[in-house]
Design an enzyme around this catalytic site. Structure first.
Site, short mmCIF file in Angstrom:
data_model
loop_
_atom_site.label_atom_id
_atom_site.label_comp_id
_atom_site.label_asym_id
_atom_site.label_seq_id
_atom_site.Cartn_x
_atom_site.Cartn_y
_atom_site.Cartn_z
N ASP A 10 -7.97 -30.97 13.50
CA ASP A 10 -7.91 -29.53 13.26
C ASP A 10 -9.34 -29.03 13.07
OD1 ASP A 10 -6.16 -27.07 12.54
OD2 ASP A 10 -7.64 -27.16 10.91
N GLU A 12 -11.65 -25.48 11.92
CA GLU A 12 -11.77 -24.11 11.44
C GLU A 12 -12.98 -23.50 12.13
OE1 GLU A 12 -9.39 -22.87 9.75
OE2 GLU A 12 -8.40 -24.80 9.38
N HIS A 148 -5.08 -23.90 5.85
CA HIS A 148 -6.21 -23.28 6.55
C HIS A 148 -7.54 -23.97 6.25
CE1 HIS A 148 -3.49 -20.25 7.94
NE2 HIS A 148 -3.25 -19.81 6.72
#
Length: 467
Positions: A10, A12, A148
């Site tokens: 993942d 950001e 997040h």
């Protein structure tokens, strides 16, 4: 079944476009033969400011990444962690696009097979409508230590993979994985991850080719779905196939609702003049028709320029037309129905004797003395009422509010006499706009958009008169 080597990842980022935005955090969980063998994460200095909205969303601030390594310093370690693995991520082409573009910026290539867990969830659980990570966490009871943030989201994906591996037989899981690894249709020259970065919200999108002139501007209540449909081989028309071949870059501007998207599209098409947009482009020549009784013979209808004018100054103006052909077609239809003389109304030049319409019993005969000008024009004025622009329903300017619940984006459109005076985001900006209220400038496309929009009770319920 899953591949022997998987890298759950993942990222950001500073935004949604992998071409211009940068990575701020990466987390990777490397799994071999069903066993977690490496766990790694790092903040990344993006070399650019993180927008305030992104900072509040992820919790990653400029101060946090100021001392972090740049991607170039992490590249070798990232490559080693991803080596020989299937690249597994949620909305995977988004993360893959960012990693691929980060490698490209340091002059290195990167390729890997990609497995999208959004597509995997859709294939295995078609009875559900939502497959975002929040929906998966709630539906499957996944544990997420920090939503997040890269490692928290990656851990949730690993748990999801373990659940589906236990729940489904190998043949069903294998078919779903194959479906989830299928690459979407996209233009050859469009970088990876751009389409996946598009939000599912209203807005306007711009397609670019090799230069800064957009080739097409469109709008949608769901940007990602609409843009993806342009490149779907199953639904592509010959026109869209040609367009898809030219696209090298996509930009988008989210809005708070459909009305904002419609108004923004109309404005941008006029300003940017994209080559493939045929409608909404030219409005400078827009005119209405004004009756001039001083003309004894004809034509008694003269053009009144409308575009950019203040509707309060028009007086008795009938219709709004882009060109003479459009106006003539409307007048010919009325002339046939009500026996008006084409010479008197200006659709045919004046000549001697009766007009052709009279000879065909479609004109009452003002052209040959069988009807008086007064009788003809009285009928003409009654008929022209059907062409009048719609009366503005309020006594002055109004505010039309929009709000998109999923994005939290709001907008207020200030309109008076069908003229858009401005669009703002909040009440503070609205107060400033009212303080310096712009002049009314008529635009035919804006008029038609607002007329259709305000026809519905729900839309009219969002209107607040400003006085």
């Amino acid at each position: 079944m899953f591949a022997p080597k998987l890298a759950f990842i993942d990222v950001e980022t500073t935004g949604a476009n992998p071409v211009v935005d940068r990575v701020t955090e990466i987390a990777i969980l490397r799994v071999e033969d069903g066993r977690l063998v490496e766990r790694w994460s790092s903040l990344v200095n993006p070399g650019m400011p993180i927008p305030p909205t992104i900072q509040s969303f992820t919790g990653i601030t400029d101060a946090m990444v100021a001392g972090a390594p740049a991607f170039a310093e992490l590249a070798d370690g990232v490559r080693a962690l991803l080596a020989d693995c299937v690249f597994v991520a949620h909305n995977a082409r988004f993360d893959y696009g960012f990693i691929k573009n980060e490698f490209s910026r340091i002059g290195e290539g990167f390729d890997a097979p990609v497995l999208c867990t959004v597509k995997l969830s859709r294939a295995l659980y078609p009875q559900h409508h939502r497959h975002g990570l929040d929906a998966l966490i709630a539906r499957h009871g996944l544990t997420c230590s920090a939503r997040h943030r890269a490692m928290g989201d990656t851990e949730a994906l690993l748990q999801f993979a373990g659940i589906v591996a236990d729940e489904f037989p190998p043949e069903i899981l294998g078919m779903a994985v194959a479906k989830a690894m299928k690459a979407p249709s996209r233009p050859v020259g469009l970088p990876e991850g751009v389409l996946e970065g598009l939000p599912e919200c209203p807005g306007v999108y711009l397609f670019f080719g090799e230069n800064e002139l957009p080739i097409y501007i469109g709008k949608s209540v769901s940007l990602r779905s609409r843009v993806m449909s342009h490149f779907s081989a199953d639904h592509r028309s010959s026109k869209e196939a040609k367009l898809a071949q030219q696209v090298r870059r996509v930009e988008w501007l989210p809005t708070a609702g459909e009305l904002g998207a419609l108004l923004l599209e109309a404005r941008l098409v006029k300003e940017r003049k994209p080559t493939e947009n045929r409608q909404l482009r030219e409005t400078d020549a827009v005119f209405g028709l004004r009756f001039d009784p001083a003309r004894k013979r004809g034509p008694v209808l003269v053009r009144e320029p409308l575009n950019g004018a203040d509707p309060a100054d028009w007086g008795a103006v009938y219709g709004a037309f882009r060109n003479k052909k459009e106006a003539d077609n409307a007048l010919r239809e009325l002339a046939t129905l009500y026996k008006l003389c084409p010479r008197r109304i200006g659709t045919e030049p004046w000549g001697d004797g009766a007009c052709m319409a009279h000879q065909m019993k479609r004109c009452a005969g003002i052209c040959c003395g069988k009807e008086s000008p007064q009788a003809h024009d009285e009928r003409l004025l009654k008929v022209l009422e059907s062409l009048r622009l719609r009366r503005w329903p309020w006594s002055g300017p109004v505010a039309i509010r929009e709000h998109h619940a999923d994005t939290g984006r709001s907008a207020v459109h200030v309109v008076d006499r069908w003229c858009l005076l401005g669009s703002v985001c909040d009440e503070t900006e609205l107060a400033a706009l009212r303080e310096a209220m712009p002049a009314r400038r008529f635009d035919l496309d804006t008029y038609r958009i607002l007329q259709r929009w305000l026809d519905t009770p729900a839309a009219r319920g969002a209107v607040t008169p400003l006085g």
